[in-house]
Scaffold this active site. Structure first.
Site, short mmCIF file in Angstrom:
data_model
loop_
_atom_site.label_atom_id
_atom_site.label_comp_id
_atom_site.label_asym_id
_atom_site.label_seq_id
_atom_site.Cartn_x
_atom_site.Cartn_y
_atom_site.Cartn_z
N LYS A 54 0.88 -1.21 0.11
CA LYS A 54 0.12 0.00 -0.11
C LYS A 54 0.86 1.29 0.01
O LYS A 54 0.52 2.30 -0.84
CB LYS A 54 -0.92 -0.06 1.17
CG LYS A 54 -2.13 -0.88 0.94
CD LYS A 54 -2.94 -1.09 2.30
CE LYS A 54 -3.81 -2.38 2.14
NZ LYS A 54 -4.57 -2.92 3.28
N GLN A 98 -5.26 -1.40 9.39
CA GLN A 98 -5.19 -3.02 8.89
C GLN A 98 -5.66 -3.90 9.85
O GLN A 98 -5.39 -3.96 11.03
CB GLN A 98 -3.63 -3.33 8.41
CG GLN A 98 -3.35 -4.52 7.91
CD GLN A 98 -3.73 -4.47 6.53
OE1 GLN A 98 -3.73 -3.48 5.75
NE2 GLN A 98 -4.21 -5.92 5.84
N ASP A 121 -11.72 2.68 3.70
CA ASP A 121 -12.06 1.09 3.54
C ASP A 121 -13.59 1.13 3.45
O ASP A 121 -13.94 0.00 3.01
CB ASP A 121 -11.81 0.44 4.83
CG ASP A 121 -10.51 -0.44 4.70
OD1 ASP A 121 -10.24 -0.92 3.74
OD2 ASP A 121 -9.58 -0.56 5.91
N1 GUN Z 1 -6.82 -6.66 5.84
C1 GUN Z 1 -7.02 -7.37 4.75
N2 GUN Z 1 -7.87 -6.75 3.64
C2 GUN Z 1 -8.03 -5.82 4.20
C3 GUN Z 1 -8.63 -4.30 3.83
O1 GUN Z 1 -9.16 -4.61 2.86
N3 GUN Z 1 -8.69 -3.48 4.63
C4 GUN Z 1 -8.00 -3.55 5.87
N4 GUN Z 1 -8.26 -2.35 6.87
N5 GUN Z 1 -7.38 -4.58 6.53
C5 GUN Z 1 -7.58 -5.63 5.73
#
Ligand code: GUN
Length: 296
Positions: A54, A98, A121
């Site tokens: 990311k 996350q 998100d």
């Molecule tokens: N962990 C795995 N996929 C995601 C996601 O799309 N967002 C977040 N915040 N954590 C994750």
């Protein structure tokens, strides 16, 4: 029929290029740099890889990336205090915590502490409610990516029968809401659905997001249907590790009109849509027009 393969990698590269172009324009015309803050608590190896990717993607499109890595024993109060600080920081337009969080932290409480306008998100309860009532919201990245690919392939989705297999808060439910928003006739099926094959076979659009390797087989697919495979499952085959989706690719591709592969289908779209959401959040925060084609 052999299905057209929907190339998610190429599609995601195109979305990222569009985001980068908008970011350059925001800088040149408004002196604005969209900023994404990512919070990682603990040492989960998969999460560390996601966060690293990311960060690199954020920098690549010209945005500011703020990484916050906290030890596994971080208290809820400390994490909430960091979120409050990021909520108040005008250089941060998007916040992502996350998941999964270590067990002693209440994920719902933490996610709902994020300013909904910065919740890239789309997991905050306000955004869930806004999406469910057809109002402007931040939309979860994976279903947003699926929607973009479906709109690109079909043009208009109105009137199509869509079946979403899977009822998670992250994919299945928001995917169904988005398809309903585009006037599909939507069915949500899941692992307990009676006669799943018959339900799936009615679908013009079949989205598989159940987390069960190769559960959807070709005999469950309507000839010519579009199959979107959200699954990413690691399995052992012939003594080797392999990534497969929730769809049995070969049998489904022989029947479908179009299909996303695993890997290289939906997966790359998730980060691309996270960047698109951060851009959208920055535009909204500054009263500017939203980027066309990059929102729901
Ligand atoms: N962990 C795995 N996929 C995601 C996601 O799309 N967002 C977040 N915040 N954590 C994750």
């Amino acid at each position: 029929m052999t299905a057209k393969v929907i190339d998610g990698k190429a599609f995601a590269a195109n979305v990222r290029a569009q985001v980068a172009e908008h970011v350059a324009r925001l800088k040149a015309e408004h002196g604005l740099t969209p900023g994404l803050a990512v919070v990682l608590v603990g040492e989960d190896p998969a999460s560390k890889v996601y966060v690293k990717n990311k960060h690199a993607s954020t920098i690549e499109v010209g945005m500011a990336s703020f990484e916050h890595r906290l030890p596994a024993e971080t208290s809820e109060a400390e994490l909430l205090a960091l979120i409050d600080k990021l909520n108040a920081d005008p250089s941060v337009h998007g916040i992502l915590v996350q998941l999964p969080l270590p067990g002693h932290l209440n994920s719902e409480l933490v996610i709902n502490r994020i300013d909904p306008a910065k919740d890239v998100d789309g997991f905050h309860i306000s955004n869930v409610g806004l999406l469910g009532t057809g109002q402007k919201s931040m939309v979860p990245c994976t279903p947003l990516g699926c929607l973009m690919m479906l709109r690109d392939h079909h043009g208009k989705l109105a009137g199509l029968n869509a079946v979403v297999v899977g009822r998670s808060n992250i994919v299945g439910k928001p995917m169904a809401q988005l398809l309903l928003g585009d006037s599909c006739t939507v069915t949500i099926a899941h692992s307990r659905t009676k006669d799943l094959a018959e339900v799936c076979k009615r679908a013009d659009i079949l989205v598989a997001a159940v987390g069960r390797p190769e559960m959807i087989t070709g005999d469950m697919v309507k000839p010519g249907a579009t199959v979107i495979d959200v699954g990413i499952n690691r399995i052992e085959r012939d003594g080797k590790g392999k990534l497969v989706g929730d769809v049995h690719y070969d049998s489904a591709a022989a029947v479908a009109g179009a299909i996303t592969p695993v890997p290289g289908g939906v997966g790359p779209m998730t980060i691309a849509c996270l960047l698109a959401n951060t851009l959208t959040a920055c535009c909204r925060a500054n009263g500017l027009a939203e980027p066309e084609g990059l929102t729901a």
